[in-house]
Design an enzyme around this catalytic site. Structure first.
Site, mmCIF file in Angstrom:
data_model
loop_
_atom_site.group_PDB
_atom_site.id
_atom_site.type_symbol
_atom_site.label_atom_id
_atom_site.label_comp_id
_atom_site.label_asym_id
_atom_site.label_seq_id
_atom_site.Cartn_x
_atom_site.Cartn_y
_atom_site.Cartn_z
ATOM 1 N N LYS A 203 4.469 -8.355 5.843
ATOM 2 C CA LYS A 203 3.645 -7.400 6.666
ATOM 3 C C LYS A 203 2.351 -8.034 7.563
ATOM 4 C CE LYS A 203 0.434 -4.209 4.604
ATOM 5 N NZ LYS A 203 -0.514 -4.436 5.796
ATOM 6 N N ASP B 53 2.117 -3.241 10.339
ATOM 7 C CA ASP B 53 1.205 -2.035 9.894
ATOM 8 C C ASP B 53 -0.064 -2.104 10.647
ATOM 9 O OD1 ASP B 53 -0.359 -0.534 8.118
ATOM 10 O OD2 ASP B 53 -0.902 -2.182 7.003
ATOM 11 N N LEU B 54 0.293 -1.452 11.731
ATOM 12 C CA LEU B 54 -0.826 -1.223 12.919
ATOM 13 C C LEU B 54 -1.415 0.381 12.788
ATOM 14 C CD1 LEU B 54 0.124 -3.747 15.874
ATOM 15 C CD2 LEU B 54 -1.370 -3.826 14.056
ATOM 16 N N LYS B 55 -0.744 1.121 11.857
ATOM 17 C CA LYS B 55 -1.240 2.560 11.815
ATOM 18 C C LYS B 55 -1.683 3.028 13.053
ATOM 19 C CE LYS B 55 -2.935 1.318 7.183
ATOM 20 N NZ LYS B 55 -2.772 -0.124 7.223
ATOM 21 N N HIS C 74 -2.506 5.660 15.752
ATOM 22 C CA HIS C 74 -3.289 7.081 15.714
ATOM 23 C C HIS C 74 -3.934 7.292 16.923
ATOM 24 C CE1 HIS C 74 -5.696 9.797 12.992
ATOM 25 N NE2 HIS C 74 -5.076 10.564 14.119
ATOM 26 N N ASP C 75 -3.007 8.029 17.830
ATOM 27 C CA ASP C 75 -3.551 8.156 19.318
ATOM 28 C C ASP C 75 -2.659 9.330 19.864
ATOM 29 O OD1 ASP C 75 -4.492 7.660 21.853
ATOM 30 O OD2 ASP C 75 -4.622 5.474 21.254
ATOM 31 N N ILE C 76 -2.886 9.564 20.954
ATOM 32 C CA ILE C 76 -2.277 10.709 21.655
ATOM 33 C C ILE C 76 -0.607 10.377 21.532
ATOM 34 C CG2 ILE C 76 -4.265 11.483 23.003
ATOM 35 C CD1 ILE C 76 -2.882 10.308 25.347
ATOM 36 N N PRO C 77 0.122 11.255 21.612
ATOM 37 C CA PRO C 77 1.736 10.933 21.666
ATOM 38 C C PRO C 77 2.142 10.096 22.540
ATOM 39 C CG PRO C 77 1.009 13.311 21.241
ATOM 40 C CD PRO C 77 -0.206 12.869 21.666
ATOM 41 N N ASN C 78 1.652 10.231 24.034
ATOM 42 C CA ASN C 78 2.181 9.525 24.974
ATOM 43 C C ASN C 78 1.952 7.674 24.710
ATOM 44 O OD1 ASN C 78 3.634 8.986 27.451
ATOM 45 N ND2 ASN C 78 1.604 8.173 28.065
ATOM 46 N N THR C 79 0.788 7.588 24.166
ATOM 47 C CA THR C 79 0.458 6.218 23.760
ATOM 48 C C THR C 79 0.941 5.653 22.651
ATOM 49 O OG1 THR C 79 -2.073 6.702 24.535
ATOM 50 C CG2 THR C 79 -1.740 4.812 23.336
ATOM 51 N N THR D 143 -5.041 4.186 0.250
ATOM 52 C CA THR D 143 -5.069 4.023 -0.956
ATOM 53 C C THR D 143 -6.615 3.543 -1.415
ATOM 54 O OG1 THR D 143 -4.320 1.699 -0.537
ATOM 55 C CG2 THR D 143 -2.935 3.377 -1.535
ATOM 56 N N GLN E 262 -9.673 -1.375 -3.324
ATOM 57 C CA GLN E 262 -8.659 -0.280 -3.499
ATOM 58 C C GLN E 262 -9.225 0.681 -4.682
ATOM 59 O OE1 GLN E 262 -6.079 0.270 -1.322
ATOM 60 N NE2 GLN E 262 -5.061 -1.505 -1.015
ATOM 61 N N GLY F 154 -0.868 -7.473 -1.271
ATOM 62 C CA GLY F 154 -1.615 -8.484 -0.167
ATOM 63 C C GLY F 154 -2.300 -9.637 -1.347
ATOM 64 N N ARG F 155 -3.486 -9.336 -1.395
ATOM 65 C CA ARG F 155 -4.468 -10.303 -2.280
ATOM 66 C C ARG F 155 -3.942 -11.015 -3.516
ATOM 67 N NH1 ARG F 155 -9.565 -6.434 -0.749
ATOM 68 N NH2 ARG F 155 -7.880 -5.020 -0.802
HETATM 69 O O1 C5P Z 1 -4.649 -6.914 -0.669
HETATM 70 P P1 C5P Z 1 -3.909 -5.501 -0.713
HETATM 71 O O2 C5P Z 1 -2.852 -5.938 -1.917
HETATM 72 O O3 C5P Z 1 -5.144 -4.562 -1.246
HETATM 73 O O4 C5P Z 1 -3.202 -5.150 0.723
HETATM 74 C C1 C5P Z 1 -2.959 -3.880 0.594
HETATM 75 C C2 C5P Z 1 -2.367 -3.900 2.003
HETATM 76 O O5 C5P Z 1 -1.659 -2.471 2.560
HETATM 77 C C3 C5P Z 1 -3.383 -3.954 3.358
HETATM 78 O O6 C5P Z 1 -2.595 -4.847 4.282
HETATM 79 C C4 C5P Z 1 -3.754 -2.607 3.787
HETATM 80 O O7 C5P Z 1 -4.071 -2.757 5.067
HETATM 81 C C5 C5P Z 1 -2.251 -2.147 3.590
HETATM 82 N N1 C5P Z 1 -2.530 -0.671 3.349
HETATM 83 C C6 C5P Z 1 -3.371 -0.099 2.124
HETATM 84 N N2 C5P Z 1 -3.297 1.293 2.049
HETATM 85 C C7 C5P Z 1 -2.571 2.287 2.972
HETATM 86 C C8 C5P Z 1 -1.864 1.735 3.976
HETATM 87 C C9 C5P Z 1 -1.888 0.199 3.947
HETATM 88 O O8 C5P Z 1 -3.810 -0.802 1.576
HETATM 89 N N3 C5P Z 1 -2.741 3.631 2.671
#
Ligand code: C5P
Length: 258
Positions: A50, A77-79, A81-86, A139, A209, A229-230
């Site tokens: 990701k 994963d750039l999530k 969140h903007d106007i529909p056209n963008t 989360t 988290q 991730g971590r």
């Molecule tokens: O390091 P960790 O396991 O907490 O990473 C979780 C990844 O999932 C991060 O890249 C975070 O941006 C992404 N994420 C999240 N919660 C969401 C959507 C994405 O933690 N609802």
């Protein structure tokens, strides 16, 4: 129902999204060489990687192209969140890059989500259309955090409401915590993709988290994909950490088979 996969069963996950291939590793690293080293160490072992805001802001689309060229399945994963056209245009560009998954915030609303699906289709130009997922409730947020931003009640209610809307808008699935999987499945069905971050192996630091679960719990609850991730990127040996998580996923998967 509209789908981002007119040419194939929308409900069929790509082949990589099974068993150990359900594991997606979040390359939340600021340096391109670290990200590529980690991706190389994990290649063939996990389902995908990701690229989120940190790495994308540091390294730009070039890192996505490089990972795709290496044969990685990339979740961008750039999530949006903007106007529909963008968002339509951003999803189109993401699909151009060859990513396997992209996401938007469900809170952007139905029209924005529909535009994301259109953009993903437009940008894929004959290639497989990326899965388009909607982030429901981050989360890291708990009920008190939600109340502060004007959302009363349990996170689960907001998550299910947003998941239904995402499904109606033609998205392939959602990003949510393991705690909400059963409620989402009840509302959106077995084939809806549920990608689950906030995964913490037992005795692991939750960090920022809030709604966390172990890899085994996420699999037993019915997660389609686990985003970690971590616990992997912060380990002295990321490959060994990934393997330990995969073993836990496989054990849980076998145990929950009928
Ligand atoms: O390091 P960790 O396991 O907490 O990473 C979780 C990844 O999932 C991060 O890249 C975070 O941006 C992404 N994420 C999240 N919660 C969401 C959507 C994405 O933690 N609802």
């Amino acid at each position: 129902m509209r789908s981002s996969h007119p040419e194939r069963d929308v409900m069929t996950l790509p082949s990589w999204a099974r068993a150990r291939e359900k594991l997606i590793v979040a390359l939340d690293l600021p340096r391109v060489d670290d990200a590529l080293r980690t991706a190389t160490a994990l290649h063939g072992l996990v389902g995908g990687v990701k690229v989120g805001s940190e790495l994308f802001t540091a390294a730009g689309p070039a890192i996505v192209r490089e990972l795709v060229e290496k044969g990685c399945q990339v979740f961008l994963d750039l999530k949006f969140h903007d106007i529909p056209n963008t968002v339509r245009a951003a999803a189109r560009e993401a699909a151009h890059l060859g990513v396997a998954i992209l996401d938007v915030h469900a809170a952007g609303g139905r029209k924005m989500m529909e535009a994301a699906v259109e953009g993903a289709r437009q940008g894929s130009a004959g290639q497989p259309v990326p899965l388009v997922l909607a982030v429901t409730v981050l989360t890291s947020l708990n009920a008190a955090d939600l109340q502060e931003i004007g959302i009363d009640g349990l996170p689960e209610s907001a998550v299910v409401r947003l998941a239904r809307l995402a499904k109606e808008a033609g998205l392939d699935g959602v990003v949510a915590s393991a705690r909400e999987i059963a409620a989402i499945r009840a509302a959106c069905g077995d084939q809806f993709v549920i990608a689950v971050p906030g995964i913490r192996p037992s005795r692991h630091d939750p960090g920022d988290q809030s709604r966390t679960a172990t890899p085994g719990e996420a699999i037993r609850n019915g997660a389609s994909l686990l985003v970690v991730g971590r616990p992997i990127t912060g380990a002295a040996d990321p490959r060994a950490a990934a393997l330990a998580i995969i073993e836990e996923m496989e054990l849980a998967g076998r145990a929950s088979q009928p």
